[in-house]
Design a protein around this motif. Structure first.
Motif, PDB file in Angstrom:
ATOM      1  N   THR B 134       0.841  -1.201   0.000  1.00 15.25           N
ATOM      2  CA  THR B 134       0.000   0.000   0.000  1.00 15.25           C
ATOM      3  C   THR B 134       0.870   1.243   0.000  1.00 15.25           C
ATOM      4  O   THR B 134       0.661   2.187  -0.766  1.00 15.25           O
ATOM      5  CB  THR B 134      -0.879   0.013   1.253  1.00 15.25           C
ATOM      6  OG1 THR B 134      -1.391  -1.276   1.466  1.00 15.25           O
ATOM      7  CG2 THR B 134      -2.001   0.999   1.113  1.00 15.25           C
ATOM      8  N   MET B 135       1.876   1.220   0.882  1.00 17.36           N
ATOM      9  CA  MET B 135       2.809   2.336   0.986  1.00 17.36           C
ATOM     10  C   MET B 135       3.538   2.559  -0.337  1.00 17.36           C
ATOM     11  O   MET B 135       3.689   3.691  -0.806  1.00 17.36           O
ATOM     12  CB  MET B 135       3.808   2.018   2.108  1.00 17.36           C
ATOM     13  CG  MET B 135       4.831   3.073   2.359  1.00 17.36           C
ATOM     14  SD  MET B 135       4.256   4.228   3.580  1.00 17.36           S
ATOM     15  CE  MET B 135       4.789   3.439   5.093  1.00 17.36           C
ATOM     16  N   GLU B 136       3.961   1.448  -0.973  1.00 18.69           N
ATOM     17  CA  GLU B 136       4.700   1.569  -2.234  1.00 18.69           C
ATOM     18  C   GLU B 136       3.822   2.166  -3.329  1.00 18.69           C
ATOM     19  O   GLU B 136       4.267   3.018  -4.100  1.00 18.69           O
ATOM     20  CB  GLU B 136       5.223   0.195  -2.677  1.00 18.69           C
ATOM     21  CG  GLU B 136       6.223  -0.426  -1.720  1.00 18.69           C
ATOM     22  CD  GLU B 136       7.426   0.463  -1.482  1.00 18.69           C
ATOM     23  OE1 GLU B 136       7.920   1.066  -2.462  1.00 18.69           O
ATOM     24  OE2 GLU B 136       7.858   0.566  -0.328  1.00 18.69           O
ATOM     25  N   ILE B 137       2.558   1.709  -3.381  1.00 16.12           N
ATOM     26  CA  ILE B 137       1.634   2.271  -4.377  1.00 16.12           C
ATOM     27  C   ILE B 137       1.471   3.760  -4.134  1.00 16.12           C
ATOM     28  O   ILE B 137       1.506   4.577  -5.065  1.00 16.12           O
ATOM     29  CB  ILE B 137       0.262   1.555  -4.308  1.00 16.12           C
ATOM     30  CG1 ILE B 137       0.384   0.124  -4.820  1.00 16.12           C
ATOM     31  CG2 ILE B 137      -0.776   2.306  -5.134  1.00 16.12           C
ATOM     32  CD1 ILE B 137      -0.860  -0.695  -4.656  1.00 16.12           C
ATOM     33  N   GLY B 138       1.316   4.128  -2.862  1.00 14.14           N
ATOM     34  CA  GLY B 138       1.162   5.540  -2.528  1.00 14.14           C
ATOM     35  C   GLY B 138       2.351   6.356  -2.972  1.00 14.14           C
ATOM     36  O   GLY B 138       2.209   7.427  -3.587  1.00 14.14           O
ATOM     37  N   LYS B 139       3.540   5.844  -2.705  1.00 17.58           N
ATOM     38  CA  LYS B 139       4.757   6.581  -3.084  1.00 17.58           C
ATOM     39  C   LYS B 139       4.824   6.777  -4.585  1.00 17.58           C
ATOM     40  O   LYS B 139       5.115   7.870  -5.071  1.00 17.58           O
ATOM     41  CB  LYS B 139       5.993   5.813  -2.602  1.00 17.58           C
ATOM     42  CG  LYS B 139       6.310   6.026  -1.142  1.00 17.58           C
ATOM     43  CD  LYS B 139       7.561   5.255  -0.797  1.00 17.58           C
ATOM     44  CE  LYS B 139       7.809   5.273   0.695  1.00 17.58           C
ATOM     45  NZ  LYS B 139       8.725   4.193   1.083  1.00 17.58           N
ATOM     46  N   LEU B 140       4.544   5.691  -5.339  1.00 19.19           N
ATOM     47  CA  LEU B 140       4.594   5.795  -6.802  1.00 19.19           C
ATOM     48  C   LEU B 140       3.562   6.786  -7.309  1.00 19.19           C
ATOM     49  O   LEU B 140       3.840   7.588  -8.201  1.00 19.19           O
ATOM     50  CB  LEU B 140       4.345   4.428  -7.435  1.00 19.19           C
ATOM     51  CG  LEU B 140       5.562   3.532  -7.561  1.00 19.19           C
ATOM     52  CD1 LEU B 140       5.172   2.236  -8.235  1.00 19.19           C
ATOM     53  CD2 LEU B 140       6.642   4.229  -8.359  1.00 19.19           C
ATOM     54  N   LEU B 141       2.364   6.735  -6.726  1.00 18.68           N
ATOM     55  CA  LEU B 141       1.290   7.617  -7.194  1.00 18.68           C
ATOM     56  C   LEU B 141       1.650   9.074  -7.015  1.00 18.68           C
ATOM     57  O   LEU B 141       1.266   9.910  -7.827  1.00 18.68           O
ATOM     58  CB  LEU B 141       0.008   7.336  -6.410  1.00 18.68           C
ATOM     59  CG  LEU B 141      -0.966   6.334  -7.000  1.00 18.68           C
ATOM     60  CD1 LEU B 141      -2.233   6.322  -6.167  1.00 18.68           C
ATOM     61  CD2 LEU B 141      -1.308   6.680  -8.419  1.00 18.68           C
ATOM     62  N   PRO B 148      -0.661  11.703 -14.181  1.00 19.44           N
ATOM     63  CA  PRO B 148      -1.855  10.910 -14.493  1.00 19.44           C
ATOM     64  C   PRO B 148      -2.858  10.884 -13.342  1.00 19.44           C
ATOM     65  O   PRO B 148      -4.066  10.979 -13.564  1.00 19.44           O
ATOM     66  CB  PRO B 148      -1.281   9.507 -14.736  1.00 19.44           C
ATOM     67  CG  PRO B 148       0.120   9.699 -15.047  1.00 19.44           C
ATOM     68  CD  PRO B 148       0.566  10.982 -14.449  1.00 19.44           C
ATOM     69  N   PHE B 149      -2.337  10.792 -12.128  1.00 16.96           N
ATOM     70  CA  PHE B 149      -3.217  10.735 -10.963  1.00 16.96           C
ATOM     71  C   PHE B 149      -4.082  11.992 -10.885  1.00 16.96           C
ATOM     72  O   PHE B 149      -5.298  11.929 -10.711  1.00 16.96           O
ATOM     73  CB  PHE B 149      -2.356  10.585  -9.706  1.00 16.96           C
ATOM     74  CG  PHE B 149      -3.132  10.565  -8.425  1.00 16.96           C
ATOM     75  CD1 PHE B 149      -3.830   9.442  -8.048  1.00 16.96           C
ATOM     76  CD2 PHE B 149      -3.141  11.673  -7.604  1.00 16.96           C
ATOM     77  CE1 PHE B 149      -4.545   9.427  -6.873  1.00 16.96           C
ATOM     78  CE2 PHE B 149      -3.862  11.663  -6.425  1.00 16.96           C
ATOM     79  CZ  PHE B 149      -4.563  10.536  -6.069  1.00 16.96           C
ATOM     80  N   GLU B 150      -3.433  13.153 -11.058  1.00 12.74           N
ATOM     81  CA  GLU B 150      -4.179  14.410 -10.991  1.00 12.74           C
ATOM     82  C   GLU B 150      -5.169  14.513 -12.147  1.00 12.74           C
ATOM     83  O   GLU B 150      -6.287  15.000 -11.967  1.00 12.74           O
ATOM     84  CB  GLU B 150      -3.212  15.607 -11.022  1.00 12.74           C
ATOM     85  CG  GLU B 150      -2.383  15.761  -9.759  1.00 12.74           C
ATOM     86  CD  GLU B 150      -3.240  15.998  -8.523  1.00 12.74           C
ATOM     87  OE1 GLU B 150      -4.319  16.609  -8.661  1.00 12.74           O
ATOM     88  OE2 GLU B 150      -2.845  15.551  -7.437  1.00 12.74           O
TER      89      GLU B 150
END
Lengths: 336, 172
Positions: B134-141, B148-150
Motif C-alpha cells: 500500500t505504501m509503495e503504491i502511494g509513493k509511486l502515485l 496521471p493521478f491528478e
C-alpha cells in the motif's frame, strides 16, 4: 495463521482453520444472544419498565427462547418472490458480517488475521451486505420491502463515505492501515488515544457508524411505523433470524473497530494500570460502546429521510474532509 | 505437470477460479438482469481473491470496495428503477450464431496465443516479500505517476459536476 496458509494443506491444518472459525462463531453467537437480552433490559430500565424477566433466572434465557422460536417457525417464501435471490440474500448478508471480524485484534497477541490493509478489508466487505439487503428487498416482491431496501442502500452508501473519510485522519497519524499497528501505536495514557487528537473524526465516525448499523435514530430502512418492517417484511423463521444476526454481528464489529481505532484497543487508561490484562480493557471499552448504542436507541427519536440525507452529505462529509485537512496541516507543521 | 504442491494457496486458487468462471458463464446465461448482476458481483469478488493470492492486498480490497460494492449496487439500483421482465427467448438464427461462435473462438485463440507468446519481464527491483505494498503504491502515485493521478481526479470531478448538472436540469 499466515504461516499455516503457506504449508501443505493437511487434514490437520484444515481442521485447525475450521476449529478457529467455529470458536469465533460460538463467541459471536453468544455475544448476539446476550446483546439482545441486555438491549431489552437496558431499554426497559431506561423507560422505567422491568424488561424480560420470566424465562430463566432474571430472564437470562429469554433470547435463547426467542431464537428457538425463530428456528422452529414455519419458513414461508412468497409465491411471487424471486425464489433464488430470496434464499440467497440472508446468507449473503451474514457472510461479510462474519468475515470482517477476522481482522479485529483483541490484544497484542490475540488476533485472527494480521492483514496490511485491515481497515480497507473491513470497509470493503461491509459494503457487500448492502447488496444483500437490496436484493432481499427486491426479491420479496413487496413494495414495503423494496422501499426499505432502497432506503437502506441509499443510507449505507451515503454514510459509508463520511465513515471512511473520518478514519483517514487516524490512518495519517499512524501511517498504516493495519489495525494491530494502529491500536499498538496509541499510548498508555488515555489522552494519547486517537479519540482526543482526532476528536472531529471520532464524532463523525460514531454518527456514521450508528447510521451504517441502521439503528435508531437512523433506523429508517425498517421504520416500523411507516414501512411495516422494511426490507425483511416477507422474511420469517430462520431467514429473518439471519438478518437480525447480521445486524447484531455488525454491532459487535463496529464496537470492536471503534475500540481499536479510537479508544486505544487493549491499552490501559493509565500506565500504572497496565498490570490488568489487555483483554479486560478491550472488553470494558467494547462493552461501553455497545451500551452507548443501546443508550442512544432508548433516548433518541427517529429522524426523517430527507434530514438523514442532508446530515450525511451536507454536514458529516464536509466536516470529515475538514478533519483530514486539519490533520494534514498539523502533521506537516508540528510532526515533520 | 501435475506435481503441484497441495497448499492452502492452491485450494484457494481453485475456489476463486471456479467462482470467476461459473460467475462469468452464469452472467451470460441468466435471463433476469438482477441475477446477471449478482453473478457479475461474484466474478468481481473472485478476481479480488486472485489479487490477494498475488499478494496485492490493497488492489484486492479496492476491487471489492469499488466493483463488488459500488458498481454492483449502482447497477442493481438502475435495474430496479426500470421494469424487470424476463426477455422472451429469441428465435434461433443459425447463421448468426455460427458467426458469433467463430468470432468468440477466434478472439479466444488470439488472446491465448498472445498470453502464451508474451514473456513477463521481471521488474528491475522486485518488492521484497512482505513489504507494505500500500505504501509503495502511494509513493509511486505521488512521485512518478502524479500527473496521471491528478488528471484522473480532474476527470472524475468533471463527471461529477456533469452528473449534478444533468440531475438539476431534470429536477426543474
Amino acid at each position: 495463521m499466515g504461516a499455516w496458509l503457506e504449508e501443505t494443506l493437511t487434514w490437520g491444518n484444515a481442521l485447525l482453520f475450521f476449529l478457529w472459525g467455529v470458536i469465533l462463531l460460538a463467541i459471536v453467537l453468544g455475544f448476539v444472544t446476550y446483546a439482545i437480552f441486555f438491549e431489552r433490559k437496558v431499554i426497559g430500565w431506561m423507560q422505567y419498565r422491568i424488561g424480560p424477566n420470566r424465562v430463566g433466572p432474571w430472564g437470562l434465557l429469554q433470547s435463547v427462547a426467542d431464537i428457538a422460536k425463530l428456528l422452529i417457525k414455519e419458513d414461508t417464501i412468497p409465491r411471487k418472490a424471486d425464489r433464488v435471490l430470496f434464499i440467497l440474500a440472508p446468507a449473503l448478508a451474514y457472510v461479510p458480517a462474519f468475515a470482517v471480524l477476522a481482522v479485529i485484534p483483541y490484544t497484542q497477541n490475540l488476533y485472527f488475521a494480521d492483514i496490511n490493509v485491515g481497515l480497507l478489508y473491513y470497509v470493503a466487505l461491509s459494503g457487500i451486505s448492502t447488496i444483500a439487503i437490496v436484493l432481499g428487498g427486491w426479491a420479496s416482491n413487496n413494495k414495503y420491502a423494496l422501499l426499505g431496501g432502497m432506503r437502506s442502500a441509499a443510507q449505507m452508501i451515503s454514510y459509508e463515505v463520511p465513515l471512511v473519510i473520518s478514519v483517514v485522519g487516524v490512518i495519517m497519524m499512524s501511517g498504516t492501515l493495519n489495525l494491530r499497528s494502529i491500536a499498538d501505536q496509541q499510548g498508555d495514557w488515555f489522552w494519547q488515544w486517537n479519540f482526543i487528537p482526532q476528536i472531529i473524526g471520532f464524532v463523525v465516525f460514531v454518527i456514521a457508524a450508528v447510521s451504517e448499523l441502521n439503528r435508531t435514530p437512523f433506523d429508517l430502512p425498517e421504520a416500523e411505523s411507516e414501512l411495516v418492517a422494511g426490507y425483511h417484511v416477507e422474511y420469517s423463521g430462520f431467514r429473518f433470524a439471519f438478518f437480525m444476526l447480521t445486524e447484531y454481528v455488525y454491532v459487535y464489529a463496529i464496537a470492536a473497530l471503534t475500540t481499536v481505532l479510537f479508544l486505544g484497543g487493549w491499552h490501559a487508561p493509565f500506565p500504572f494500570l497496565t498490570w490488568v490484562p489487555g483483554i479486560i480493557w478491550f472488553l470494558l471499552k467494547f462493552s461501553f460502546i455497545v451500551f452507548f448504542l443501546f443508550w442512544i436507541r432508548a433516548t433518541l427519536p427517529r429522524i426523517r429521510v430527507d434530514q438523514l440525507m442532508g446530515l450525511g452529505w451536507k454536514v458529516l462529509l464536509p466536516v470529515s474532509i475538514l478533519n483530514v485537512f486539519l490533520t494534514a496541516v498539523y502533521l506537516e507543521l508540528f510532526v515533520k | 505437470m501435475f506435481n503441484f504442491n497441495f497448499s492452502g494457496e492452491f485450494v484457494a486458487f481453485f475456489v476463486f477460479a471456479v467462482m470467476i468462471i461459473s460467475g462469468a458463464v452464469l452472467m451470460v446465461s441468466f435471463a433476469k438482469v438482477v441475477h446477471m448482476v449478482v453473478s457479475l458481483a461474484a466474478v468481481f469478488i473472485g478476481v479480488a481473491g486472485m489479487f490477494v493470492l498475488l499478494e496485492a492486498e490493497f488492489l484486492a480490497f479496492v476491487q471489492v470496495l469499488i466493483y463488488a460494492g459500488a458498481v454492483s449496487i449502482l447497477m442493481i439500483f438502475g435495474i430496479m428503477m426500470t421494469k424487470h421482465q424476463e426477455a422472451d427467448a429469441e428465435q434461433a438464427k443459425p447463421l448468426h450464431e455460427t458467426l458469433t461462435a467463430i468470432g468468440a473462438l477466434a478472439l479466444f485463440g488470439i488472446l491465448f496465443y498472445a498470453i502464451r507468446q508474451s514473456d513477463f519481464p521481471e521488474p528491475e527491483q522486485a518488492l521484497a516479500q512482505g513489504t507494505d505494498n500500500t505504501m509503495e503504491i502511494g509513493k509511486l502515485l505521488f512521485t512518478q505517476y502524479v500527473i496521471p493521478f491528478e488528471l484522473v481526479s480532474v476527470l472524475l470531478t468533471v463527471a461529477f459536476i456533469g452528473a449534478i448538472v444533468l440531475a438539476k436540469k431534470e429536477a426543474e
